[in-house]
Design a protein around this motif. Structure first.
Motif, short mmCIF file in Angstrom:
data_model
loop_
_atom_site.label_atom_id
_atom_site.label_comp_id
_atom_site.label_asym_id
_atom_site.label_seq_id
_atom_site.Cartn_x
_atom_site.Cartn_y
_atom_site.Cartn_z
N VAL A 88 9.45 -2.00 7.73
CA VAL A 88 10.39 -1.98 6.61
C VAL A 88 11.51 -2.96 6.93
O VAL A 88 12.17 -2.85 7.95
CB VAL A 88 10.96 -0.58 6.31
N ALA B 86 10.93 7.47 7.99
CA ALA B 86 10.79 6.13 7.40
C ALA B 86 9.39 5.94 6.82
O ALA B 86 8.41 6.51 7.30
CB ALA B 86 11.07 5.07 8.46
N THR B 87 9.32 5.11 5.79
CA THR B 87 8.05 4.87 5.09
C THR B 87 8.05 3.46 4.50
O THR B 87 9.11 2.89 4.25
CB THR B 87 7.84 5.90 3.97
N THR B 88 6.85 2.95 4.28
CA THR B 88 6.70 1.65 3.60
C THR B 88 6.56 1.83 2.10
O THR B 88 6.42 0.85 1.37
CB THR B 88 5.46 0.90 4.13
N ASN B 89 6.62 3.05 1.61
CA ASN B 89 6.45 3.35 0.19
C ASN B 89 7.75 3.09 -0.57
O ASN B 89 8.72 3.84 -0.41
CB ASN B 89 6.00 4.81 0.01
N PRO B 90 7.80 2.04 -1.41
CA PRO B 90 9.04 1.70 -2.10
C PRO B 90 9.53 2.76 -3.09
O PRO B 90 10.67 2.68 -3.54
CB PRO B 90 8.73 0.38 -2.81
N GLU C 298 16.42 -0.34 2.80
CA GLU C 298 16.81 -1.55 2.06
C GLU C 298 18.32 -1.67 1.94
O GLU C 298 18.91 -2.72 2.20
CB GLU C 298 16.17 -1.49 0.68
N PRO D 217 13.75 2.53 12.09
CA PRO D 217 12.91 3.42 11.31
C PRO D 217 11.96 4.21 12.20
O PRO D 217 11.29 3.64 13.06
CB PRO D 217 12.14 2.47 10.38
N ARG E 69 9.96 5.88 -2.26
CA ARG E 69 10.60 6.95 -1.48
C ARG E 69 12.06 6.59 -1.16
O ARG E 69 12.41 5.43 -0.95
CB ARG E 69 9.84 7.19 -0.16
N TYR F 106 12.78 4.62 2.04
CA TYR F 106 12.59 3.18 1.90
C TYR F 106 13.83 2.53 1.28
O TYR F 106 14.31 1.50 1.76
CB TYR F 106 11.35 2.91 1.04
#
Length: 122
Positions: free
Chosen positions: A42, A10-14, A23, A34, A16, A19
């Motif tokens: 996220v 998991a990442t906060t980078n939209p 969503e 995550p 990727r 992410y």
């Protein structure tokens, strides 16, 4: 039916795919867990540090966004989550982990979580 899903990597980078999966899973009313190495949130869920090997009950799916070269040290941990299935997204396919999971009765799919959600096959 909601399927509690671990997002491995998991990442906060939209930008990727992990992410986007978070969503879309939330948009389809699936509970997300995550897990990754980066801190953050996220869609209202804290990213849990994989190095602490967090456990949660009732995991239905683990969706993989970690490349196979970085999965080896986590294979036993992933199996210990006792998911019903593991989805290896493109680029995360891992025959070794897939074999271990299969012998434990875990369904293994080389598929794309985003496509599965879009097609109603998740």
């Amino acid at each position: 039916m909601s399927k509690k899903t671990v997002i491995m990597g998991a990442t906060t980078n939209p930008a990727r795919y992990a992410y986007l999966a978070a969503e879309r899973l939330k948009a389809h009313n699936h509970e997300i867990v995550p897990i990754g190495i980066k801190k953050g949130q996220v869609f209202g869920a804290d990213i849990l540090d994989i190095r602490t090997m967090p456990h949660d009950k009732g995991i239905h799916t683990v969706t993989m966004y970690i490349g196979p070269q970085n999965q080896n040290e986590w294979e036993d941990y992933i199996i210990s989550l006792e998911p019903k299935r593991i989805i290896f997204n493109p680029g995360s396919e891992n025959p070794s982990l897939a074999q271990k999971a299969s012998t434990k009765g875990i369904e293994v799919l080389n598929a794309c979580t985003l496509v599965m959600l879009g097609n109603g096959l998740f």
